[in-house]
Design a protein around this motif. Structure first.
Motif, PDB file in Angstrom:
ATOM      1  N   LEU A 246      49.305  65.737  22.802  1.00  0.00           N
ATOM      2  CA  LEU A 246      48.013  66.003  22.168  1.00  0.00           C
ATOM      3  C   LEU A 246      48.173  66.824  20.890  1.00  0.00           C
ATOM      4  CD1 LEU A 246      45.840  66.780  25.302  1.00  0.00           C
ATOM      5  CD2 LEU A 246      45.499  64.884  23.701  1.00  0.00           C
ATOM      6  N   ILE A 247      48.969  67.876  20.956  1.00  0.00           N
ATOM      7  CA  ILE A 247      49.149  68.733  19.786  1.00  0.00           C
ATOM      8  C   ILE A 247      49.876  67.975  18.678  1.00  0.00           C
ATOM      9  CG2 ILE A 247      50.302  70.820  18.953  1.00  0.00           C
ATOM     10  CD1 ILE A 247      49.577  72.030  21.763  1.00  0.00           C
ATOM     11  N   ASN A 248      50.843  67.169  19.045  1.00  0.00           N
ATOM     12  CA  ASN A 248      51.530  66.340  18.059  1.00  0.00           C
ATOM     13  C   ASN A 248      50.540  65.383  17.381  1.00  0.00           C
ATOM     14  OD1 ASN A 248      53.868  65.366  16.691  1.00  0.00           O
ATOM     15  ND2 ASN A 248      53.882  63.599  18.065  1.00  0.00           N
ATOM     16  N   ASN A 249      49.649  64.768  18.145  1.00  0.00           N
ATOM     17  CA  ASN A 249      48.638  63.871  17.578  1.00  0.00           C
ATOM     18  C   ASN A 249      47.666  64.622  16.670  1.00  0.00           C
ATOM     19  OD1 ASN A 249      49.732  61.674  18.868  1.00  0.00           O
ATOM     20  ND2 ASN A 249      48.209  61.628  20.497  1.00  0.00           N
ATOM     21  N   ILE A 250      47.307  65.825  17.061  1.00  0.00           N
ATOM     22  CA  ILE A 250      46.406  66.641  16.229  1.00  0.00           C
ATOM     23  C   ILE A 250      47.063  66.918  14.877  1.00  0.00           C
ATOM     24  CG2 ILE A 250      45.354  68.931  16.001  1.00  0.00           C
ATOM     25  CD1 ILE A 250      44.942  68.799  19.118  1.00  0.00           C
ATOM     26  N   ILE A 251      48.332  67.317  14.916  1.00  0.00           N
ATOM     27  CA  ILE A 251      49.057  67.614  13.676  1.00  0.00           C
ATOM     28  C   ILE A 251      49.161  66.374  12.794  1.00  0.00           C
ATOM     29  CG2 ILE A 251      51.329  68.237  12.753  1.00  0.00           C
ATOM     30  CD1 ILE A 251      51.597  70.097  15.263  1.00  0.00           C
ATOM     31  N   LYS A 252      49.475  65.230  13.387  1.00  0.00           N
ATOM     32  CA  LYS A 252      49.700  64.008  12.618  1.00  0.00           C
ATOM     33  C   LYS A 252      48.420  63.371  12.083  1.00  0.00           C
ATOM     34  CE  LYS A 252      53.871  62.053  14.669  1.00  0.00           C
ATOM     35  NZ  LYS A 252      54.357  60.914  15.478  1.00  0.00           N
ATOM     36  N   HIS A 253      47.334  63.403  12.891  1.00  0.00           N
ATOM     37  CA  HIS A 253      46.207  62.531  12.588  1.00  0.00           C
ATOM     38  C   HIS A 253      44.856  63.199  12.350  1.00  0.00           C
ATOM     39  CE1 HIS A 253      48.852  59.265  13.759  1.00  0.00           C
ATOM     40  NE2 HIS A 253      49.024  59.800  14.946  1.00  0.00           N
ATOM     41  N   SER A 254      44.626  64.390  12.873  1.00  0.00           N
ATOM     42  CA  SER A 254      43.249  64.891  12.935  1.00  0.00           C
ATOM     43  C   SER A 254      42.760  65.663  11.716  1.00  0.00           C
ATOM     44  CB  SER A 254      43.071  65.783  14.163  1.00  0.00           C
ATOM     45  OG  SER A 254      43.632  67.062  13.920  1.00  0.00           O
ATOM     46  N   GLU A 255      43.682  66.167  10.907  1.00  0.00           N
ATOM     47  CA  GLU A 255      43.320  67.044   9.792  1.00  0.00           C
ATOM     48  C   GLU A 255      42.593  68.310  10.274  1.00  0.00           C
ATOM     49  OE1 GLU A 255      41.228  64.747   6.815  1.00  0.00           O
ATOM     50  OE2 GLU A 255      42.732  63.161   6.884  1.00  0.00           O
ATOM     51  N   ALA A 256      42.895  68.736  11.486  1.00  0.00           N
ATOM     52  CA  ALA A 256      42.274  69.928  12.064  1.00  0.00           C
ATOM     53  C   ALA A 256      42.828  71.198  11.418  1.00  0.00           C
ATOM     54  CB  ALA A 256      42.524  69.979  13.568  1.00  0.00           C
ATOM     55  N   THR A 257      41.983  72.220  11.395  1.00  0.00           N
ATOM     56  CA  THR A 257      42.414  73.535  10.930  1.00  0.00           C
ATOM     57  C   THR A 257      42.521  74.522  12.089  1.00  0.00           C
ATOM     58  OG1 THR A 257      40.135  74.190  10.460  1.00  0.00           O
ATOM     59  CG2 THR A 257      41.402  73.191   8.653  1.00  0.00           C
ATOM     60  N   ALA A 258      42.065  74.112  13.282  1.00  0.00           N
ATOM     61  CA  ALA A 258      42.133  74.983  14.452  1.00  0.00           C
ATOM     62  C   ALA A 258      42.309  74.142  15.715  1.00  0.00           C
ATOM     63  CB  ALA A 258      40.867  75.824  14.567  1.00  0.00           C
ATOM     64  N   VAL A 259      43.070  74.688  16.653  1.00  0.00           N
ATOM     65  CA  VAL A 259      43.296  74.049  17.948  1.00  0.00           C
ATOM     66  C   VAL A 259      43.170  75.124  19.009  1.00  0.00           C
ATOM     67  CG1 VAL A 259      44.940  72.820  19.416  1.00  0.00           C
ATOM     68  CG2 VAL A 259      44.906  72.390  16.954  1.00  0.00           C
ATOM     69  N   LYS A 260      42.513  74.783  20.120  1.00  0.00           N
ATOM     70  CA  LYS A 260      42.361  75.718  21.229  1.00  0.00           C
ATOM     71  C   LYS A 260      42.888  75.037  22.489  1.00  0.00           C
ATOM     72  CE  LYS A 260      38.771  78.293  23.681  1.00  0.00           C
ATOM     73  NZ  LYS A 260      37.318  78.542  23.749  1.00  0.00           N
ATOM     74  N   VAL A 261      43.808  75.707  23.189  1.00  0.00           N
ATOM     75  CA  VAL A 261      44.364  75.203  24.439  1.00  0.00           C
ATOM     76  C   VAL A 261      44.026  76.200  25.528  1.00  0.00           C
ATOM     77  CG1 VAL A 261      46.466  74.524  25.669  1.00  0.00           C
ATOM     78  CG2 VAL A 261      46.267  74.081  23.211  1.00  0.00           C
ATOM     79  N   GLU A 262      43.434  75.706  26.610  1.00  0.00           N
ATOM     80  CA  GLU A 262      43.110  76.564  27.755  1.00  0.00           C
ATOM     81  C   GLU A 262      43.756  75.987  29.004  1.00  0.00           C
ATOM     82  OE1 GLU A 262      38.770  76.304  27.436  1.00  0.00           O
ATOM     83  OE2 GLU A 262      38.798  78.478  27.112  1.00  0.00           O
ATOM     84  N   LEU A 263      44.295  76.868  29.830  1.00  0.00           N
ATOM     85  CA  LEU A 263      44.892  76.473  31.100  1.00  0.00           C
ATOM     86  C   LEU A 263      44.355  77.422  32.160  1.00  0.00           C
ATOM     87  CD1 LEU A 263      46.992  74.626  32.491  1.00  0.00           C
ATOM     88  CD2 LEU A 263      48.669  76.438  32.063  1.00  0.00           C
ATOM     89  N   VAL A 264      43.730  76.850  33.187  1.00  0.00           N
ATOM     90  CA  VAL A 264      43.133  77.646  34.256  1.00  0.00           C
ATOM     91  C   VAL A 264      43.628  77.106  35.591  1.00  0.00           C
ATOM     92  CG1 VAL A 264      40.975  78.328  35.369  1.00  0.00           C
ATOM     93  CG2 VAL A 264      41.063  78.087  32.884  1.00  0.00           C
TER      94      VAL A 264
END
Length: 90
Positions: free
Chosen positions: A10-28
């Motif tokens: 998912l993070i690799n896809n965000i970096i390659k394709h999304s043009e995102a400036t922020a990512v939030k990962v939560e694990l519960v």
């Protein structure tokens, strides 16, 4: 390990394709399940994103551990992916 590999994809896809400036990962973790969400503020999934090997690999991995995965449009823009894996009660 499967959740780690899914997060990695998912993070690799965000970096390659999304043009995102922020990512939030939560694990519960609870007694009944482990839940992970990955959210970005990018341009969202394209209509043909479901055709890619990466998404198919994620779905295969989550099915292998009897979990669920859902791809959602984030209300803030971007994409939110929610996963849930049951914990064995032995």
């Amino acid at each position: 390990m499967n959740l780690y590999r899914i997060a990695q994809e998912l993070i690799n896809n965000i970096i390659k394709h999304s043009e995102a400036t922020a990512v939030k990962v939560e694990l519960v973790a609870t007694k009944r399940s482990v839940e992970m969400s990955v959210e970005d503020n990018g341009k969202g999934l394209s209509a043909n994103a479901g055709d890619g090997h990466g998404l198919l690999n994620m779905k295969t991995r989550i099915n292998h551990i009897k979990g669920s995965i859902e791809f959602l449009h984030s209300p803030k823009g971007g994409t939110r992916v929610e996963m849930r894996v049951p914990v064995s009660q032995n």
